[in-house]
Design an enzyme around this catalytic site. Structure first.
Site, PDB file in Angstrom:
ATOM      1  N   THR A 175      -6.717  -4.817   0.499  1.00 46.18           N
ATOM      2  CA  THR A 175      -6.207  -4.431   2.001  1.00 46.18           C
ATOM      3  C   THR A 175      -7.005  -4.952   2.826  1.00 46.18           C
ATOM      4  O   THR A 175      -8.150  -5.094   2.883  1.00 46.18           O
ATOM      5  CB  THR A 175      -5.903  -3.006   1.884  1.00 46.18           C
ATOM      6  OG1 THR A 175      -7.331  -2.112   2.242  1.00 46.18           O
ATOM      7  CG2 THR A 175      -5.187  -2.208   1.138  1.00 46.18           C
ATOM      8  N   ASP A 176      -6.491  -5.170   4.170  1.00 42.69           N
ATOM      9  CA  ASP A 176      -7.184  -5.330   5.320  1.00 42.69           C
ATOM     10  C   ASP A 176      -7.909  -4.151   5.693  1.00 42.69           C
ATOM     11  O   ASP A 176      -7.633  -2.922   4.963  1.00 42.69           O
ATOM     12  CB  ASP A 176      -6.227  -5.649   6.532  1.00 42.69           C
ATOM     13  CG  ASP A 176      -7.069  -6.693   7.532  1.00 42.69           C
ATOM     14  OD1 ASP A 176      -8.007  -6.614   7.606  1.00 42.69           O
ATOM     15  OD2 ASP A 176      -6.231  -7.299   8.011  1.00 42.69           O
TER      16      ASP A 176
END
Length: 231
Positions: free
Chosen positions: A98-99
């Protein structure tokens, strides 16, 4: 290498920054969504070399507006964007990370740096973790706390059954460990200081990096005859 940001990070509505809640939407005028995928599906996923593709992918913060047929949520939260497109349609079997910091609660101020749980603000932190994991994401960027992941496992066992959730966790572990094996860090996790000193930041690599940066520049307006460069 980790390529980012799936499914394209240059599509922010009005050019806004998705690190802030006012930039949470990615938009695709002219139905150009598929064009944004080309650097991935025709580039990073079709490499010459033994692994054939980049080892990891980071989805962007944004909601790819109107692309998921079921819901408008941040890319890592979208089962369609992660599972249906990235994993199934394009067959990506590497690490998905994920970011940064997308599972925390939102802030009250619209211009505060954070609040990236786009589209899933009403879920709990644990529910956000579980949703991301079950989409096929293997790693949480910027999250150094294990407790929400442990609780997500427990919640998943109740919701989907332990066999299903355990298999998903094992799949994530496989993806992460394979990257360590491929680079030889499992058999030999130690750095040779002299080799590191010789290669890290050496003139040849710095020059190659600078050359790549020069080639990446696009001139939008040739004000005062910036080009051609005279010296």
């Amino acid at each position: 290498a980790m390529v980012k940001h799936w499914p394209g990070g240059g599509t922010g509505e009005s050019g806004r920054d998705a690190h802030y809640v006012f930039g949470k939407y990615a938009v695709y005028p002219g139905n150009c969504f598929d064009i944004q995928l080309k650097p991935f599906v025709e580039g990073a996923f079709k490499l010459n070399g033994p692994t054939q593709k980049a080892g990891a992918v980071m989805p962007y913060y944004t909601i790819s507006y109107g692309q998921d047929p079921n819901e408008n949520v941040g890319n890592s939260y979208s089962h369609y964007i992660i599972h249906d497109l990235l994993r199934q349609k394009y067959g990506y079997d590497g690490i998905i990370c994920t970011d940064w910091g997308i599972t925390d609660d939102e802030f009250p101020e619209v211009d505060q740096f954070g609040s990236r749980c786009y589209g899933v603000e009403k879920l709990t932190v644990v529910e956000r973790h579980l949703k991301i994991i079950m989409n096929g994401v293997d790693q949480f960027g910027g999250n150094n706390i294990s407790q929400p992941i442990i609780e997500a496992y427990q919640l998943g066992c109740t919701k989907y059954g332990e066999e299903v959730v355990k298999a998903r966790f094992q799949e994530a572990a496989f993806h992460l460990l394979r990257g360590i094996f491929r680079t030889g860090l499992f058999e030999n996790p130690y750095v040779d200081p002299s080799e590191a000193k010789r290669t890290c930041g050496c003139t040849k690599f710095v020059q190659a990096g600078f050359k790549a940066q020069l080639k990446s520049i696009i001139l939008l307006k040739n004000k005062n005859q910036t080009l051609p460069i005279k010296s």
